[in-house]
Design a protein around this motif. Structure first.
Motif, mmCIF file in Angstrom:
data_model
loop_
_atom_site.group_PDB
_atom_site.id
_atom_site.type_symbol
_atom_site.label_atom_id
_atom_site.label_comp_id
_atom_site.label_asym_id
_atom_site.label_seq_id
_atom_site.Cartn_x
_atom_site.Cartn_y
_atom_site.Cartn_z
ATOM 1 N N ARG A 5 3.200 2.852 10.385
ATOM 2 C CA ARG A 5 3.050 3.719 9.216
ATOM 3 C C ARG A 5 1.652 3.581 8.623
ATOM 4 O O ARG A 5 1.060 4.561 8.155
ATOM 5 N N SER A 28 -1.340 6.641 8.262
ATOM 6 C CA SER A 28 -1.342 7.017 6.850
ATOM 7 C C SER A 28 -2.428 8.046 6.555
ATOM 8 O O SER A 28 -3.541 7.967 7.080
ATOM 9 N N THR A 58 -3.122 -3.631 3.686
ATOM 10 C CA THR A 58 -3.711 -2.304 3.844
ATOM 11 C C THR A 58 -5.125 -2.277 3.256
ATOM 12 O O THR A 58 -5.596 -3.246 2.652
#
Length: 612
Positions: free
Chosen positions: A162, A166, A253
């Motif tokens: 994911r 993104s 992230t």
């Protein structure tokens, strides 16, 4: 019908819209994409071309002078593995990733029910590399990492997938592949990095060194290692995902890293050591370093001892990405050359009016057309295979597509990497002394281009891969059908001579393939590079002729001129190296080929090719 492009209107290949000026890329993407998808994509590509031609191109020049810096240790001597990036590079990253360059090929973008074909990813990457091929590397590895997890992960690594796809920069993670080790290089089977399972921590731990690690601080890195009691060679390799952050704390992230406002504390990071950054010739935007794993936490991707198979699937996309990057550098080098030639005066007129410069610009353009046509045809095949895989389709036709890709992909990277170096080198010469100076972009284009024949396999390695595809996959069978189908569609009188030349070259290529099939392994290896270039030339010639036939039917003869010139320069035998034949083609075809002036199909056959 479109009018030609007046390159004299521009001061340089900067502060322009790269998509709008690249009619070659527009034509190829329109050809390989269904009408509905292209109409959806076109305004987005125009917006992206504007972004790259202005903001990203400006930032890229600054980054080339002020690249990333590694601070391995903090002031107390503790490992922090902190790569400091200039703000301009972070701005480029946010803008490009949020434009969907990777995400759109994996997850349906807003306004669509399904992801875009990988052809559009290749087109956006090509446009990006007009401005910065160094940044194109992390983008390509992020896409490659996402492809591996999509294909082989059983769901355990879903949060990392994911992050890779993104569209929100704060939620993004970039990918990387640490494959190369000092003692092995291209011999991946010689890798010595080991992996052991830590039951207490419920993770794998890697120990070893990786020698050429581009995008060194990526949040999600794929690495090959050998588990205990695994066999030697490539059969014993497994694929692992190595997080930058401590995996016990979840996925780190881009947003998480920015929240630290500097180097993250050591206890937030995974256990590894970024030893140093390489002092490279070019591609400054991507930090490339050496990494030591010592009981570094990692996750197994898919099955044990399937790492080499997973790597080859990843390399297919990586090598295509490399080829698209080569086309991007060629496109920018060509644009800078066209603008310079239209504006620079010598002896009372623009230098583009001199015959030698006209020949140079025509042949640079034809090279770019050939490379872009080939890469996007292979991209079309790759897109079809990935779409079928996602929908669990299977057929003999799809198997043929796979076999053809096994042949065409290494050749795409092999040929275009060399073409990018040659095109960038001559673009420097057209700029004169300025082209050799850091203040002008052609200097950087050549430095960046020089790595493209090296990344993802050198020309020799790729040539041997071509031989393996022919020996193990019988890739010549779908190749023959692809060439013959295109040549059979060509019947316009303006293409007759060129088609005959290609048919002769094709028959000679088949003879060479038959002879190599009976040759000993040493001789087959000796001939591999020449064979690879031969396949490129015949396939591309047939492809351009088929495109020219279609364009002639639609009322434009320009592609016919491009196809004829490619056939002449690459496949035709010319007496006296073309001097004694009176060939004046480039003088007559300069405006259509270089300036994209429209050509009436009725006049194509009348183009002067020799004095009577």
């Amino acid at each position: 019908m479109e009018t030609g492009i007046d390159y004299g209107e521009f001061e340089s290949g900067r502060h322009v819209n790269y998509w709008e000026l690249d009619r070659t890329l527009q034509r190829e993407l329109r050809r390989v994409t269904d009408t509905e998808t292209f109409e959806w994509a076109e305004p987005r590509l125009a917006e992206f071309g504007e972004l790259i031609g202005h903001t990203v191109a400006d930032n890229a020049d600054y980054v080339d002078d002020h690249g990333p810096e590694l601070e391995t240790y903090d002031e107390y001597g503790d490992v922090q593995n902190f790569v400091r990036y200039p703000a301009e590079q972070l701005a480029n990253e946010a803008a490009v990733y949020e434009a969907g360059i990777v995400a759109d090929a994996f997850e349906a973008p807003p306004g669509r029910d399904e992801p875009v074909p990988f052809s559009q990813y290749l087109a956006t990457l090509q446009l990006l590399c007009y401005a910065d091929a160094g940044f194109g590397c992390p983008v390509a590895m992020t896409a490659g990492s996402a492809l591996v997890l999509e294909r082989f992960d059983d769901g355990e690594l879903e949060p990392y997938y994911r992050g890779l796809v993104s569209r929100d920069y704060d939620g993004l993670i970039e990918g990387a592949m640490f494959l190369t080790e000092e003692q092995g290089g291209s011999d991946v089977g010689a890798n010595e990095t080991t992996a052991r399972y830590d039951e207490a921590a419920d993770c794998w731990r890697l120990t070893g060194e990786k020698w050429f690690c581009s995008n060194v601080d990526a949040e999600g890195t794929l690495a090959l290692a050998r588990t205990e009691d695994a066999p030697a060679g490539t059969d014993g390799l497994s694929m692992f995902l190595v997080p930058h952050g401590d995996p016990d704390e979840g996925v780190m992230t881009k947003g998480d890293r920015r929240a630290f406002e500097g180097a993250p504390p050591g206890d937030a990071l995974n256990d590894q050591l970024y030893r140093r950054l390489k002092d490279k010739l070019g591609t400054t935007a991507v930090p490339t370093g050496e990494v030591e794993f010592e009981d570094t936490k990692a996750y197994l991707v898919g099955e044990q001892e399937a790492g080499f198979k997973q790597m080859t699937e990843m390399l297919n996309l990586e090598r295509l990405s490399n080829a698209a990057a080569s086309c991007g550098i060629m496109g920018r080098a060509l644009l800078e050359s066209r603008v310079k030639a239209a504006n620079r005066e010598a002896f009372g007129k623009p230098i583009e009016e001199f015959p030698l410069m006209r020949e140079d610009l025509v042949d640079m353009t034809v090279d770019y057309e050939a490379a872009t046509a080939y890469v996007h045809e292979v991209g079309r095949l790759f897109s079809e295979r990935e779409r079928a895989r996602r929908t669990d389709e299977s057929s003999d036709e799809l198997e043929d597509t796979y076999r053809l890709l096994r042949l065409l992909i290494p050749i795409a990277k092999l040929r275009t990497g060399r073409m990018a170096v040659d095109t960038a080198s001559y673009a420097m010469e057209i700029q004169g002394g300025n082209g050799y100076v850091d203040d002008f972009v052609t200097n950087r284009l050549l430095r960046d281009a020089q790595v493209l024949p090296i990344w993802e396999g050198t020309e020799n390695i790729l040539s041997l891969d071509v031989v393996r595809a022919l020996e193990r996959e019988d890739a010549h069978e779908p190749f023959m059908r692809a060439v013959e189908d295109r040549l059979e569609a060509v019947d316009h009188p303006a293409l007759a001579d060129a088609a005959e030349t290609v048919e002769t070259a094709y028959e000679e290529l088949l003879g060479a393939l038959a002879e190599l099939a009976e040759a000993d392994g040493e001789y087959a290896q000796l001939s591999a590079k020449r064979l690879s270039h031969y396949v490129f030339e015949v396939f591309t010639a047939a492809l351009l002729l088929a495109e020219a036939q279609s364009d002639l039917e639609d009322g434009n003869g320009r592609t016919a001129m491009v196809a004829r010139r490619f056939v002449t320069t690459e496949l035709a035998e010319r007496d006296g190296r073309g001097i004694t034949g009176g060939d004046r083609f480039v003088l007559e075809a300069f405006e259509p080929i270089v300036h994209h002036a429209p050509v009436d199909p009725e006049t194509v056959s009348e183009t002067v090719t020799a004095d009577d």
